[in-house]
Design a protein around this motif. Structure first.
Motif, PDB file in Angstrom:
ATOM      1  N   SER A  81      35.350 -14.565  17.056  1.00 37.51           N
ATOM      2  CA  SER A  81      34.783 -13.556  16.608  1.00 37.51           C
ATOM      3  C   SER A  81      34.346 -12.541  17.458  1.00 37.51           C
ATOM      4  N   GLU A  82      33.985 -11.226  17.003  1.00 35.29           N
ATOM      5  CA  GLU A  82      33.864 -10.264  18.077  1.00 35.29           C
ATOM      6  C   GLU A  82      32.353 -10.340  18.545  1.00 35.29           C
ATOM      7  N   ASP A  83      31.382 -11.204  17.804  1.00 33.64           N
ATOM      8  CA  ASP A  83      30.291 -11.715  18.253  1.00 33.64           C
ATOM      9  C   ASP A  83      30.111 -13.016  19.228  1.00 33.64           C
ATOM     10  N   ASP A  84      31.208 -13.419  19.444  1.00 30.32           N
ATOM     11  CA  ASP A  84      31.199 -14.766  19.768  1.00 30.32           C
ATOM     12  C   ASP A  84      30.527 -15.927  19.082  1.00 30.32           C
ATOM     13  N   SER A  85      30.387 -15.907  17.861  1.00 34.24           N
ATOM     14  CA  SER A  85      29.740 -16.855  17.406  1.00 34.24           C
ATOM     15  C   SER A  85      30.505 -18.018  16.516  1.00 34.24           C
TER      16      SER A  85
END
Length: 320
Positions: free
Chosen positions: A294-298
């Motif tokens: 995911s773009e937020d690295d979560s």
């Protein structure tokens, strides 16, 4: 012989954890996927099924929501989709069509209608991704005179004419022996990209600055033997080395196996910073084909092989 030992190094992650994938659903997905990306609510799978090439799955339920882009040779259609990227600012999607006689980068609008196509019959690039509205990153074979060298170089191109603005061709040491297939992932910002050697150990990081391709980091984590003619000696039946790569603007994710045993699964994911620092290794419980952070690295999403031959969508929650 093996690769130049100066650049050969085992991966030492400061943090290694064992994790289990969570299934999005138990429904079988399309039989074979070439690439995948995600946004907040949608997983985009690239692969041919039922006459369509792009399949949209819900990130919460795993359900198939729609399929787009027909198989064919007309403008905007695909015969061999290789890779997919999404411009999060305008919603456009770009797909590289690796057909034998029509290798082209095709961009589609938010309604999945084709907007532009760059390439054609004479293009020899193995993959292309848009860096910006007027720049394209490509990888392709290197030719000296009338002789193909057997290695690949990276090219920064002006979009409309495919004019070469910058070429990164490393022949100074063995990062590109004959027979190596490289795959790259461009960061969402278009300012960096990472490259791996499929079923090999070469790991490289680059930045794109002032129309130049600059390598900032390189290692050979899984050395292979090289024949006297400088071609790679494959390990029969093994999945040794890297299989897939994906990036965000903060981290680089690579899927790999350090096993040389025949048909062993590929289950480990390494995470690096963009300066080449190993951050974390995830030892997972499934044989993974593709990964998409995911773009937020979560979260990391994946396409995984099941023992019965099916393929499933799964995810991990991560803390970096």
């Amino acid at each position: 012989m093996t690769y130049d030992s100066e650049h050969t190094q085992n991966i030492c992650f400061p943090d290694t954890i064992e994790v289990n994938w969570t299934y999005l659903s138990r429904e079988n997905i399309i039989p074979f996927s070439k690439d995948c990306i995600i946004n907040d609510s949608t997983i985009y799978l690239l692969g041919e099924a039922n006459g369509k090439w792009l399949h949209l799955y819900n990130t919460k339920t795993g359900n198939l929501e729609a399929s787009h882009i027909s198989r064919g040779s007309e403008f905007g259609e695909l015969t061999n989709g290789i890779s997919i990227t999404k411009n999060h600012a305008n919603g456009n999607i770009s797909i590289f069509n690796g057909a034998l006689y029509n290798r082209a980068l095709i961009t589609y609008g938010p309604d999945y209608s084709p907007i532009s196509q760059y390439g054609g019959d004479s293009i020899l690039f193995n993959c292309m991704s848009p860096v910006s509205d007027n720049r394209i990153l490509a990888i392709g074979p290197v030719k000296h005179g009338d002789t193909w060298t057997g290695r690949n170089a990276f090219y920064l191109l002006e979009s409309k004419r495919l004019k070469k603005l910058s070429v990164f061709d490393d022949s100074t040491y063995m990062t590109s022996p004959r027979g190596i297939i490289k795959k790259f992932s461009l960061s969402p910002s278009g300012k960096m990209f990472a490259s791996i050697a499929i079923k090999g150990g070469i790991f490289e990081l680059f930045k794109i600055s002032n129309d130049s391709l600059i390598r900032t980091f390189t290692r050979d984590y899984f050395p292979l033997e090289i024949n006297d003619d400088k071609s790679v000696k494959p390990i029969k039946g093994a999945n040794y080395g890297f299989r897939a790569i994906a990036t965000t603007d903060h981290y680089v994710y690579a899927l790999f196996s350090d096993s040389k045993a025949e048909a062993d699964p590929v289950m480990d994911i390494g995470i690096w910073t963009w300066d080449g620092k190993p951050v974390k290794m995830l030892k997972t419980n499934l044989n993974v084909a593709l990964i998409a952070p995911s773009e937020d690295d979560s979260h990391i999403y994946c396409v995984a092989y099941m023992q019965n031959g099916d393929m499933q969508l799964c995810y991990l929650e991560i803390n970096l």
